[in-house]
Design an enzyme around this catalytic site. Structure first.
Site, short mmCIF file in Angstrom:
data_model
loop_
_atom_site.label_atom_id
_atom_site.label_comp_id
_atom_site.label_asym_id
_atom_site.label_seq_id
_atom_site.Cartn_x
_atom_site.Cartn_y
_atom_site.Cartn_z
N ASN A 210 0.86 -1.21 0.00
CA ASN A 210 0.00 0.00 0.00
C ASN A 210 0.88 1.24 0.00
O ASN A 210 2.11 1.14 0.00
CB ASN A 210 -0.95 -0.03 1.21
CG ASN A 210 -0.18 -0.09 2.51
OD1 ASN A 210 0.56 0.83 2.85
ND2 ASN A 210 -0.33 -1.19 3.24
N ASP A 279 -4.47 -6.10 5.38
CA ASP A 279 -5.57 -6.81 6.04
C ASP A 279 -5.60 -8.28 5.61
O ASP A 279 -6.02 -9.14 6.36
CB ASP A 279 -6.90 -6.13 5.68
CG ASP A 279 -6.99 -4.76 6.32
OD1 ASP A 279 -6.48 -4.60 7.45
OD2 ASP A 279 -7.56 -3.84 5.70
N LYS A 289 8.08 -17.83 -10.46
CA LYS A 289 7.30 -16.70 -10.99
C LYS A 289 6.01 -17.22 -11.65
O LYS A 289 6.06 -18.17 -12.45
CB LYS A 289 8.16 -15.96 -12.02
CG LYS A 289 7.54 -14.68 -12.49
CD LYS A 289 8.46 -13.98 -13.47
CE LYS A 289 7.69 -12.88 -14.18
NZ LYS A 289 8.31 -12.44 -15.41
N ASP A 306 -4.85 -9.28 13.74
CA ASP A 306 -4.77 -7.87 14.09
C ASP A 306 -3.69 -7.66 15.16
O ASP A 306 -3.84 -8.11 16.29
CB ASP A 306 -6.15 -7.39 14.59
CG ASP A 306 -6.20 -5.88 14.62
OD1 ASP A 306 -5.45 -5.28 15.40
OD2 ASP A 306 -6.99 -5.30 13.84
N ILE A 307 -2.63 -6.97 14.77
CA ILE A 307 -1.49 -6.78 15.69
C ILE A 307 -1.92 -5.89 16.87
O ILE A 307 -1.69 -6.21 18.04
CB ILE A 307 -0.30 -6.11 14.95
CG1 ILE A 307 0.09 -6.97 13.74
CG2 ILE A 307 0.87 -5.90 15.89
CD1 ILE A 307 1.09 -6.31 12.80
N PHE A 323 -4.13 3.79 15.05
CA PHE A 323 -4.43 4.79 14.02
C PHE A 323 -5.61 4.28 13.19
O PHE A 323 -5.80 3.07 13.05
CB PHE A 323 -3.20 4.99 13.11
CG PHE A 323 -2.31 6.10 13.60
CD1 PHE A 323 -1.56 5.93 14.75
CD2 PHE A 323 -2.24 7.32 12.92
CE1 PHE A 323 -0.75 6.96 15.23
CE2 PHE A 323 -1.44 8.34 13.39
CZ PHE A 323 -0.69 8.17 14.54
N LYS A 337 -13.45 1.29 16.70
CA LYS A 337 -12.16 0.57 16.80
C LYS A 337 -11.57 0.68 18.20
O LYS A 337 -10.98 -0.26 18.72
CB LYS A 337 -11.16 1.12 15.77
CG LYS A 337 -11.44 0.60 14.38
CD LYS A 337 -10.59 1.24 13.31
CE LYS A 337 -11.28 1.01 11.98
NZ LYS A 337 -10.61 1.63 10.85
N LYS A 341 -11.11 -2.91 19.78
CA LYS A 341 -9.73 -3.37 19.94
C LYS A 341 -9.20 -3.09 21.35
O LYS A 341 -8.05 -3.34 21.65
CB LYS A 341 -8.82 -2.70 18.90
CG LYS A 341 -9.24 -2.97 17.45
CD LYS A 341 -8.13 -2.59 16.48
CE LYS A 341 -8.64 -2.64 15.04
NZ LYS A 341 -7.57 -2.74 14.04
O1 C5P Z 1 -9.08 -2.01 11.64
P1 C5P Z 1 -8.12 -1.09 10.95
O2 C5P Z 1 -7.14 -1.80 10.05
O3 C5P Z 1 -8.75 0.07 10.27
O4 C5P Z 1 -7.28 -0.44 12.15
C1 C5P Z 1 -6.14 0.34 11.93
C2 C5P Z 1 -5.20 0.18 13.09
O5 C5P Z 1 -5.01 -1.20 13.34
C3 C5P Z 1 -3.83 0.75 12.82
O6 C5P Z 1 -3.32 1.23 14.05
C4 C5P Z 1 -3.03 -0.46 12.33
O7 C5P Z 1 -1.65 -0.34 12.59
C5 C5P Z 1 -3.66 -1.59 13.13
N1 C5P Z 1 -3.68 -2.91 12.47
C6 C5P Z 1 -2.93 -3.92 13.00
N2 C5P Z 1 -2.95 -5.16 12.44
C7 C5P Z 1 -3.72 -5.41 11.35
C8 C5P Z 1 -4.51 -4.38 10.79
C9 C5P Z 1 -4.47 -3.13 11.38
O8 C5P Z 1 -2.21 -3.71 13.98
N3 C5P Z 1 -3.72 -6.62 10.82
#
Ligand code: C5P
Length: 402
Positions: A210, A279, A289, A306-307, A323, A337, A341
């Protein structure tokens, strides 16, 4: 025994309700064996009388540029030469604007231009005035001119609003002037930051990624270092170089970022997730390839863990800041969120509008926490990072005392 005077301080008081606090500052400075002389602008005299400062400093207060009696005694050039240090407290938005543009139309502004000693200013104003882009630009100019800026602090304001703009308490201003060492907001704290994009490989030559530049995360790392923190930055592939004191962990994929962050988050006081984590990732990375044959093809993508959510749910957990980049309904999605979260704070910004964002040097943020919020107008990401770090330090303090 009379103690030796170790500093001659010229204290300038400008117009603002915080002017009354400067009376206390004179008292504290004199206790530190300094000699204090006071200059007041006209507006300052609407708030406190020169007599108050005369009594506390033990010297007549200078108020006029062309006052014949004062010129005879000690003109503005002499006053500027006399001082080891010029301190402006409170410093109004007006005086900041004048200093930054070299306007010299009264005693204080003329004194400033004539001074060659170190200059300190302690801004105090309404939060909207403080956040105005022009005020921030003026301050930046003053910083570039070598002026030391003390504060301001966030909190309740005399005008009934809340936010940045309260003058730093006299005791803290005094400490900074005497030791010459600003108090660091994150001294002794450890901060873990994730930044940049992730890169999800499809085959040996292709990947999905991205537009994240990593600028916000790197700026936050710098700002946290400047406030005395130790910083670990887990970064996806970007072309930025972090501050030399930052401990950098380079990663490519979302899975690597998850592992590197989760290994460390329990040992940090703060986690800030600025990374634009993919995501979804391809389930399988082809060893060779991928050849083009068919007219159509498809890739199956699998959701990544989700980290941020995992850090916030772990024990022990750091103060966790996320963020959120949104194209619509910013507050509702950001607050969603925050709850889902289990975050301490979320910094949300618009994307897809003409307001800074991913690859830009500027950004605007709306920061939410359970019982509050704060807006930061569009500004340079480095400036924004300093403000966000200060807000995080303030929220951490508040959380630990409630
Ligand atoms: O749910 P969303 O992706 O919009 O949330 C954004 C926040 O979640 C950001 O702080 C991003 O660093 C974190 N994030 C994460 N792991 C993921 C997706 C998003 O830590 N797989």
């Amino acid at each position: 025994m009379v103690s030796k005077i170790n500093k001659k301080i010229l204290l300038a008081v400008t117009g603002g309700i915080a002017a009354y606090k400067s009376a206390e500052l004179v008292r504290l400075l004199r206790k530190e064996n300094t000699e204090v002389r006071v200059v007041m602008t006209r507006a300052a005299q609407q708030f406190v009388t020169p007599l108050t400062f005369q009594a506390l400093s033990g010297h007549p207060v200078a108020t006029e540029l062309l006052d014949v009696s004062q010129e005879n005694a000690m003109g503005h050039i002499n006053l500027a030469r006399w001082a080891d240090m010029l301190v402006v407290a409170p410093a109004s938005a007006d005086i900041i604007a004048k200093f930054s543009h070299g306007i010299a139309d009264d005693l204080l502004t003329t004194l400033y231009l004539a001074s060659e000693c170190p200059v300190y200013i302690a801004p105090a104003m309404n939060q909207a005035m403080w956040n105005k882009v022009v005020t921030q630009e003026n301050l930046k100019r003053l910083e570039q001119h070598g002026i030391n800026i003390i504060g301001p602090e966030a909190g309740d304001q005399a005008c009934g609003e809340r936010g940045y703009g309260r003058m730093t308490e006299p005791v803290d201003i005094c400490a900074q002037l005497i030791t010459n060492k600003p108090t660091s907001l994150l001294q002794g704290k450890s901060v873990l930051i994730s930044a940049g994009p992730t890169r999800e490989p499809l085959d040996p030559v292709r990947y999905i990624t991205n537009r994240s530049s990593g600028k916000m995360g790197y700026a936050l790392a710098d700002a946290a270092i400047a406030e005395g923190a130790t910083v670990t930055l887990v970064s996806g592939p970007v072309s930025l170089v972090p501050h030399s004191e930052v401990s950098l962990v380079k990663v490519e994929t979302a899975v690597q970022m998850y592992d590197e962050v989760l290994q460390r988050s329990g040992f940090h006081d703060v986690y800030i997730g600025t990374a634009a984590v993919a995501d979804y990732s391809p389930g399988e990375i082809k060893q060779k390839k991928i050849k083009k044959h068919a007219e159509q093809t498809s890739i199956t993508l699998y959701k990544n863990k989700d980290i941020l959510g995992a850090v916030a749910s772990s024990t022990p957990r750091p103060f966790t800041v996320g963020f959120a980049a949104e194209t619509d309904d910013l507050e509702r999605y950001a607050r969603g969120k925050l709850e889902r979260k289990k975050l301490d704070m979320i910094a949300a910004n618009w994307v897809g509008k003409d307001v800074g964002g991913f690859e830009d040097d500027k950004n605007a943020l709306q920061v939410f926490w359970r019982n509050g919020q704060q807006t930061f107008e569009l500004m340079d990401k480095n400036e924004l990072a300093k403000k966000l770090i200060a807000l995080i330090a303030e929220r951490m303090d508040e959380k630990s005392t409630t």
